[in-house]
Design a protein around this motif. Structure first.
Motif, PDB file in Angstrom:
ATOM      1  N   SER A 119     -58.154 -56.991 -33.629  1.00  0.00           N
ATOM      2  CA  SER A 119     -58.159 -55.907 -34.231  1.00  0.00           C
ATOM      3  C   SER A 119     -58.205 -56.279 -35.801  1.00  0.00           C
ATOM      4  CB  SER A 119     -56.710 -55.270 -34.090  1.00  0.00           C
ATOM      5  OG  SER A 119     -56.655 -54.883 -32.533  1.00  0.00           O
TER       6      SER A 119
ATOM      7  N   ASN B  35     -55.589 -49.690 -30.162  1.00  0.00           N
ATOM      8  CA  ASN B  35     -56.788 -50.359 -29.017  1.00  0.00           C
ATOM      9  C   ASN B  35     -56.757 -51.744 -28.506  1.00  0.00           C
ATOM     10  OD1 ASN B  35     -58.210 -47.893 -30.351  1.00  0.00           O
ATOM     11  ND2 ASN B  35     -59.741 -49.155 -31.060  1.00  0.00           N
TER      12      ASN B  35
ATOM     13  N   ALA C 226     -63.993 -46.384 -29.323  1.00  0.00           N
ATOM     14  CA  ALA C 226     -63.477 -48.363 -28.435  1.00  0.00           C
ATOM     15  C   ALA C 226     -63.041 -47.832 -26.948  1.00  0.00           C
ATOM     16  CB  ALA C 226     -61.944 -48.196 -29.189  1.00  0.00           C
TER      17      ALA C 226
ATOM     18  N   SER D 146     -61.675 -54.420 -32.019  1.00  0.00           N
ATOM     19  CA  SER D 146     -62.349 -53.281 -32.925  1.00  0.00           C
ATOM     20  C   SER D 146     -62.073 -52.885 -34.120  1.00  0.00           C
ATOM     21  CB  SER D 146     -60.749 -52.352 -31.712  1.00  0.00           C
ATOM     22  OG  SER D 146     -59.363 -52.618 -32.262  1.00  0.00           O
TER      23      SER D 146
ATOM     24  N   PRO E 236     -60.388 -44.406 -31.657  1.00  0.00           N
ATOM     25  CA  PRO E 236     -59.829 -44.710 -30.332  1.00  0.00           C
ATOM     26  C   PRO E 236     -60.437 -44.384 -29.081  1.00  0.00           C
ATOM     27  CG  PRO E 236     -58.200 -43.896 -31.912  1.00  0.00           C
ATOM     28  CD  PRO E 236     -59.563 -43.574 -32.215  1.00  0.00           C
TER      29      PRO E 236
END
Length: 403
Positions: free
Chosen positions: A179, A200, A299, A245, A296
């Motif tokens: 991330s 995520n 993703a 992400s 979110p």
């Protein structure tokens, strides 16, 4: 902007199938991908046997009389081996080998046992009735599993029934997960002002586990070019696929792009879908790369619609596209033309047997809670506008990743 189908096609056209193979015991092969066609070494059944509890008969005997004596018994694992004289039947159980010369098996419900031990048949059976012939299920030399098949609770017992004890499989896909963003905090730690939880990466890991990938978690990367580059070099050297992400939308991508260009070639796409407009895909030095948007819902949608087929091909199997069904909109649905829209919805069957669906909660790309109450995507075409109650829409019931 690329359509969803165009993006999928671009990715799948360049992705290879795996070439390495492992041989595993069938006891250890659950959820692995079969690396070659599997050919049956035997016939199944391996001998002619009875499909019923009853009596093995010869039609010529019954043509003379429907009452026959009983010559003996045939049980599963203990076949009849005596002298089978004319005008007699053989008592037989389900799965037992039929005596040589049997034309049919009459189930016991159609037979009366007489006081002298003889039996009388109430029906004249047809030739081969209630007989399972050798090779009826599987013939020796048949391909019973094709390359790319998932080895599961159905296919593995099939191999066991053929006496196959090991199988060649593709290695499990290794996926590195990262991330990006200074605002992110690992799940479970206290939040400072302006921070949010890194849901995520948590969600992606859960979905990868359901897809039976080996997950390598590289955590949260700070917005620091040196650390960012080092983490990417480490990740792509250990994994077959790297998933991030965040860092792929307008205003964020330059930083990520600069680092990724040092270790590979990555395309930053704008997709004509909602949610999930920004997406990145490409090849690093030793691994493939998928970059998910930071919101979110975006993703999750891009993982579901785009990364799933990537993982399927890299794992050695074909992606089974989503099941799409027509449904009646139970309420009005807001939609702006311009992008293919995946709204979270709840479908059910009404009293008339029709599938109806309605959106669940607000549909913002940052609002994740609606997924808990949803069981499908409402898929609204790119150029479609608002939907009125009663109109037909397309739904995609969630598969095992979200169910």
């Amino acid at each position: 902007m690329l359509t969803l189908d165009q993006a999928r096609e671009k990715m799948l056209n360049v992705l290879p199938y795996p070439t390495r193979i492992e041989n595993l015991s069938i006891n250890d092969a659950a959820n692995r991908i079969c690396a070659e066609n599997v050919v049956s070494p035997i016939n199944v059944p391996s001998f002619d046997n009875s499909a019923m509890d009853g009596y093995a008969v010869r039609l010529a005997d019954l043509a003379q009389s429907l009452t026959l004596s009983v010559a003996g018994k045939s049980f599963a694992g203990n076949p009849f081996i005596g002298d089978w004289k004319s005008q007699s039947a053989v008592r037989i159980m389900t799965g037992a080998m039929i005596p040589e010369g049997t034309d049919a098996v009459v189930m016991q419900e159609d037979v009366t046992v007489n006081e002298d031990g003889s039996v009388t048949f109430s029906v004249m059976p047809k030739l081969n009735q209630n007989i399972r012939r050798i090779g009826e299920d599987v013939k020796q030399g048949d391909i019973v599993l094709t390359q790319g098949s998932i080895l599961n609770s159905v296919s593995l017992p099939l191999l066991a029934s053929l006496g196959i004890t090991s199988v060649n499989v593709f290695p499990r896909l290794k996926v590195a997960v990262l991330s990006t963003g200074d605002e992110l905090v690992p799940v479970g730690k206290p939040l400072a002002q302006g921070q949010i939880y890194d849901t995520n990466r948590f969600a992606v890991k859960l979905m990868l586990e359901k897809l039976h990938c080996d997950v390598i978690d590289f955590g949260i990367l700070p917005d620091n070019p040196e650390q960012f580059e080092k983490a990417f070099i480490d990740a792509q050297s250990q994994a077959d696929l790297v998933i991030t992400s965040g860092g792929v939308s307008v205003g964020e991508a330059d930083f990520t792009k600069t680092v990724l260009e040092k270790v590979g070639s990555v395309n930053f796409w704008k997709l004509a879908i909602k949610p999930g407009k920004p997406f990145a895909f490409g090849k690093l030095e030793n691994a493939w790369f998928c970059g998910l948007p930071g919101n979110p819902v975006s993703a999750l949608v891009t993982f579901y619609q785009l990364v799933q087929p990537v993982i399927a091909k890299l794992s050695g199997t074909e992606y089974q596209g989503a099941v799409q069904l027509p449904a009646l909109a139970a309420t009005n649905i807001k939609k702006s033309a311009g992008r293919l829209d995946f709204q979270r919805g709840f479908y059910q069957i009404n009293a008339q047997g029709q599938i109806t669906v309605q959106p669940v909660g607000f549909q913002g790309s940052h609002l994740f809670s609606a997924f808990v109450k949803a069981n499908c995507f409402i898929v609204l075409e790119q150029e479609r506008g608002n939907v009125n109650a009663g109109e037909t829409v397309t739904i995609e019931p969630f598969n095992h990743l979200l169910a």
